[in-house]
Design a protein around this motif. Structure first.
Motif, short mmCIF file in Angstrom:
data_model
loop_
_atom_site.label_atom_id
_atom_site.label_comp_id
_atom_site.label_asym_id
_atom_site.label_seq_id
_atom_site.Cartn_x
_atom_site.Cartn_y
_atom_site.Cartn_z
N GLY A 276 0.32 -0.68 -0.04
CA GLY A 276 -0.19 0.13 0.09
C GLY A 276 1.45 1.12 -0.19
O GLY A 276 2.11 1.06 -0.06
N ALA A 277 0.46 2.22 -0.19
CA ALA A 277 0.89 3.67 -0.01
C ALA A 277 0.15 4.51 1.18
O ALA A 277 -1.11 5.38 1.49
CB ALA A 277 0.82 4.11 -1.34
N GLU A 304 -3.46 5.01 0.71
CA GLU A 304 -3.75 4.08 -0.39
C GLU A 304 -3.37 2.15 0.05
O GLU A 304 -2.92 2.19 0.38
CB GLU A 304 -3.11 4.89 -1.53
CG GLU A 304 -3.60 5.87 -2.07
CD GLU A 304 -3.21 6.37 -3.28
OE1 GLU A 304 -2.57 5.47 -3.97
OE2 GLU A 304 -4.00 7.23 -3.83
N GLY A 305 -4.70 1.47 -0.17
CA GLY A 305 -4.23 0.14 -0.68
C GLY A 305 -4.91 -0.82 0.34
O GLY A 305 -5.38 -0.42 1.27
N THR A 312 4.75 -4.52 4.07
CA THR A 312 5.15 -3.15 3.30
C THR A 312 4.80 -1.74 3.32
O THR A 312 3.92 -2.70 2.39
CB THR A 312 6.44 -3.85 3.27
OG1 THR A 312 7.40 -4.22 4.12
CG2 THR A 312 7.36 -2.50 1.99
N VAL A 313 4.95 -0.88 3.53
CA VAL A 313 3.71 0.08 2.57
C VAL A 313 5.50 0.77 1.74
O VAL A 313 6.41 1.48 2.22
CB VAL A 313 3.24 1.33 3.45
CG1 VAL A 313 1.61 0.41 3.90
CG2 VAL A 313 3.85 2.39 4.53
N THR A 314 4.86 1.65 1.05
CA THR A 314 5.81 2.28 -0.17
C THR A 314 5.19 3.81 0.89
O THR A 314 4.12 4.39 0.77
CB THR A 314 5.85 2.96 -0.98
OG1 THR A 314 6.42 1.48 -1.80
CG2 THR A 314 7.03 3.71 -2.07
N VAL A 315 5.55 4.99 0.76
CA VAL A 315 5.50 6.30 2.28
C VAL A 315 5.93 6.85 0.74
O VAL A 315 7.15 7.33 0.02
CB VAL A 315 6.66 6.65 3.03
CG1 VAL A 315 5.79 7.70 3.55
CG2 VAL A 315 5.84 5.40 3.92
N GLY A 327 8.46 1.19 4.90
CA GLY A 327 9.31 0.68 6.05
C GLY A 327 8.06 0.01 6.13
O GLY A 327 6.89 -0.26 5.44
N ARG A 328 7.69 -1.08 7.22
CA ARG A 328 6.53 -1.58 8.08
C ARG A 328 6.07 -0.92 8.95
O ARG A 328 6.75 -0.74 10.13
CB ARG A 328 6.99 -3.16 8.83
CG ARG A 328 8.25 -3.89 7.73
CD ARG A 328 9.13 -4.79 8.48
NE ARG A 328 8.43 -5.91 8.91
CZ ARG A 328 8.94 -7.17 9.80
NH1 ARG A 328 9.74 -6.75 9.94
NH2 ARG A 328 8.10 -7.70 10.23
#
Length: 369
Positions: A276-277, A304-305, A312-315, A327-328
């Motif tokens: 996700g984000a 998002e997501g 783990t997601v993207t920031v 990061g987690r």
């Protein structure tokens, strides 16, 4: 003296005849050099291409196939033939070899990653030479350009090698294509992998191989960030492996970062799939990018997501859309939404220990970001 641990990656073009078939003479030369290094006390891992080249003619193909199913069938036949060549030649020197077939999932799944690491450790401690390849017969994504370049870097990082050697049909990274530009100069030592360097390293190599210089830059990025130096050199001259082991052959040397990424950070940076984000405000972006801080709930703008606890997601920075890192999370999406409804949301959403910043260079090289 502690044995120097070296991972060699040998590409298809370094193992084949002009018609694309496996060259037994080239395999003999490689195994001879491995045996010399082994007897000198080095711990060695060989990441070898060549399974498709070894098998396609047995199936009646006149040249290296291009269809995925044909490649997979050729690899199924050729993997055994390739290993037989290595095994036979190494046994003449009383050296045991071992076959390990890996896919990206073996790195992405933490348990499988640990198992692979433990198996490699036992083999090295017992004096065997692991011979590693992609599991081409069952994989599809892994057959894309540059598979074994990246694989060799992942293996080198996993075992914390002292050196990764990428053997290819050119003697390093040049400022331009030396085949078409007589003014091209080889870059002998690279301290930092920049966007300019990535721009230089374009184009595919030999028609028999699947890797170009760009994939080797990607491999060098992964390895050097993990604390492993990389040497790119030519396999076309005699004693290439022997000289590469001490970096005396003409080539390009990539220095390792002083503080290599720990295993957890490696996994986050290169293997963990984003679920996700999270978009953050400028203050949170500043804290993450420059101040070495954790991500707090108060800096989150939107989500998002579909992600759960410890996914783990993207920031991203909301205002610019720029990627900040991965990061987690300590909270799933639903719990975070509840927190954000508060006028003053509190709590650490991603701790700094579970965070990796993503530079523009990493983003260019690794599509999963």
């Amino acid at each position: 003296m502690k044995a120097k641990r070296i991972v060699f990656k040998v590409g298809t073009s370094s193992l084949t005849n002009p018609d694309g078939s496996l060259s037994r003479a080239k395999v003999r030369e490689i195994t001879h050099q491995l045996s010399v290094l082994h007897e000198a006390g080095h711990e060695l891992i060989l990441v070898s291409s060549g399974a498709i080249a070894a098998g396609f003619s047995s199936l009646g193909f006149k040249k290296r196939p291009t269809k995925v199913a044909d490649k997979q069938a050729s690899a199924a036949v050729g993997q055994g033939l390739l290993l037989e060549e290595y095994t036979t030649n190494l046994l003449l020197k009383k050296i045991v070899s071992a076959q390990i077939l890996l896919t990206q999932d073996d790195f992405a799944d933490k348990r499988r990653y640990k198992n692979a690491h433990q198996a490699l450790s036992v083999l090295l401690n017992r004096g065997a030479i692991p011979i590693i390849n992609e599991n081409d017969t069952v994989s599809i994504e892994e057959l894309k350009v540059g598979d074994n370049d990246t694989l060799s870097a992942q293996v080198a990082a996993m075992v914390q090698a002292d050196l990764l050697v990428l053997l290819t049909d050119v003697d390093g990274l040049y400022t331009a294509n030396p085949a078409s530009d007589p003014t091209a100069k080889r870059l002998e030592r690279i301290e930092t992998i920049s966007s300019d360097l990535i721009d230089i390293a374009g184009g595919a190599g030999s028609s028999n191989g699947t890797g170009g210089m760009l994939t080797k830059i990607k491999a060098a990025t992964l390895a050097t960030m993990s604390g492993v130096p990389v040497y790119i050199c030519s396999s076309l001259k005699s004693n290439a492996l022997l000289e590469a082991a001490s970096q005396t052959r003409d080539g390009s040397f990539f220095s390792a970062q002083d503080k290599g990424l720990k295993t957890q950070k490696q996994w986050l940076a290169f293997y963990a799939k984003s679920q996700g984000a999270i978009y953050v405000d400028q203050g949170a972006a500043q804290a993450l990018r420059y101040d070495g801080k954790s991500l707090l709930a108060s800096g989150i703008v939107r989500l998002e997501g579909h992600f759960s606890y410890q996914d783990t997601v993207t920031v991203y920075e909301e205002e610019t859309g720029a990627i900040l890192g991965k990061g987690r999370v300590r909270f799933g999406k639903s719990a975070l939404k509840d927190m954000l409804r508060s006028s003053k949301p509190k709590g650490v959403v991603i701790h700094r220990d579970d965070w990796i910043s993503i530079t523009p260079e990493l983003q260019l090289l690794f599509s999963e970001f």
